[in-house]
Design a protein around this motif. Structure first.
Motif, short mmCIF file in Angstrom:
data_model
loop_
_atom_site.label_atom_id
_atom_site.label_comp_id
_atom_site.label_asym_id
_atom_site.label_seq_id
_atom_site.Cartn_x
_atom_site.Cartn_y
_atom_site.Cartn_z
N ARG A 121 -3.12 -8.81 -2.77
CA ARG A 121 -2.41 -8.08 -2.26
C ARG A 121 -2.42 -6.94 -1.43
O ARG A 121 -3.71 -6.91 -1.40
N LEU A 122 -2.23 -6.72 -0.53
CA LEU A 122 -2.08 -5.59 0.27
C LEU A 122 -3.25 -4.18 -0.26
O LEU A 122 -3.89 -4.54 0.13
N ARG A 240 9.92 -1.92 -1.01
CA ARG A 240 9.20 -2.31 -2.12
C ARG A 240 7.94 -2.09 -1.25
O ARG A 240 7.13 -1.64 -0.15
N ARG A 241 7.11 -1.14 -2.19
CA ARG A 241 5.92 -0.27 -2.06
C ARG A 241 5.02 -1.15 -1.85
O ARG A 241 4.94 -2.50 -2.22
N PHE A 242 4.21 -1.04 -0.48
CA PHE A 242 3.62 -2.21 0.35
C PHE A 242 2.22 -2.70 -1.07
O PHE A 242 1.47 -3.98 -0.07
N GLU A 243 1.54 -1.60 -1.93
CA GLU A 243 0.79 -2.21 -2.51
C GLU A 243 0.53 -3.34 -3.28
O GLU A 243 -0.41 -4.36 -3.07
N GLU A 244 2.13 -3.36 -3.29
CA GLU A 244 2.56 -4.99 -4.13
C GLU A 244 2.98 -6.11 -3.25
O GLU A 244 3.41 -7.77 -3.06
N TRP A 245 2.97 -6.35 -1.80
CA TRP A 245 2.78 -7.28 -0.62
C TRP A 245 1.61 -8.21 -0.71
O TRP A 245 0.59 -7.97 -0.80
#
Length: 301
Positions: A121-122, A240-245
């Motif tokens: 994830r990112l 969605r926050r990018f941590e989860e992408w």
């Protein structure tokens, strides 16, 4: 007695003092050694916190999950995504190949390809993801390097980011941020910059930098091609926050954007030379600020 006086007496005894040329001064101490000049600082690229391994002895599924199926993928696409080594593999020169194959004479699987989603994830509050790509460019062919939130997620409410995509042989890269449908009151929930790129079929680097607060909503994003900022956009509330992408790489065939065109029989390769994630874009966050001040704002689609 000083060293000079001792030396004078020594010369007197040798009777050679007067033979020393007057133009040569007496040195009471050795000359100082010039201090070494400080090395000129040169900019170095940020170190990756993750980099895909494309070594030929590493299976593709080490870095990626194969997404499978021929369900049209919401765009009336024609390809069947498979995990065959004919459609995704590493080369001896450490490149990832995603290959769409068109074979109209087959009764089934006329079009096969691969759609790869990164396990990684990112993962960071702020960072940069960048890939070096040589894409195919032909009628009915739609290569892409993009990102979606990890499953389960609601599309398009939680967002989509397209870093590189081009279709139908058009020499245009589409940088996009989506977080809504394309009708009704959602018409303006999209940010897009269409950038003509005459040599799009050649190798280029495509990057996406994101910057978020540690908690909560908001943030800023910049899209890059070959290190140049080509689009900026605010991160909207609700995305969605990018941590989860995760990163997605694929080559689609046909679909709505290709307007009914299909490719000629043959192979169409998206070559991925490098894929990495770093904690900042090239030049660091100070460069991000300068880029933000001059980059084009994505417009509503």
């Amino acid at each position: 007695m000083s060293f000079k006086n001792k030396f004078d007496k020594f010369l007197d005894r040798l009777e050679i003092k007067d033979k020393i040329p007057p133009s040569i001064p007496f040195l009471s101490k050795p000359p100082s050694v010039p201090s070494a000049s400080k090395p000129t600082s040169s900019h170095s690229s940020p170190q990756p916190y993750w980099q895909a391994n494309f070594s030929p002895d590493v299976p593709v599924n080490t870095n990626f999950q194969h997404e499978l199926g021929d369900n049209g993928w919401g765009n009336n696409e024609l390809e069947n995504y498979v995990d065959s080594p004919q459609n995704s593999f590493h080369t001896p020169s450490n490149q990832l190949i995603i290959r769409a194959i068109a074979a109209s004479d087959l009764p089934n699987n006329k079009y096969t390809s691969a759609r790869l989603t990164s396990h990684q994830r990112l993962a960071k509050c702020s960072g940069y993801v960048v890939a070096s790509l040589t894409p195919p460019s032909a009628n009915g062919i739609w290569p892409a390097f993009w990102s979606l939130p990890a499953e389960p997620f609601q599309w398009p409410n939680e967002g989509e980011v397209d870093i590189f995509e081009a279709w139908n042989g058009e020499r245009v890269n589409h940088c996009c941020m989506h977080w809504g449908h394309h009708n009704g009151e959602d018409w303006n929930k999209h940010r897009v910059v269409d950038l003509p790129l005459s040599n799009i079929h050649k190798q280029h680097t495509y990057g996406f930098a994101w910057q978020q607060p540690e908690h909560g909503e908001g943030g800023r994003c910049i899209w890059y091609i070959d290190g140049k900022a080509v689009m900026k956009a605010e991160k909207p509330a609700g995305m969605r926050r990018f941590e989860e992408w995760r990163v997605i790489l694929n080559v689609a065939v046909g679909g709505n954007v290709c307007g009914g065109k299909v490719p000629s029989d043959g192979s169409y390769d998206l070559v991925v030379h490098d894929l990495r994630m770093t904690e900042s874009p090239e030049g660091g966050w100070s460069q991000f600020e300068r880029d933000w001040s001059k980059a084009n704002e994505g417009h509503a689609q």
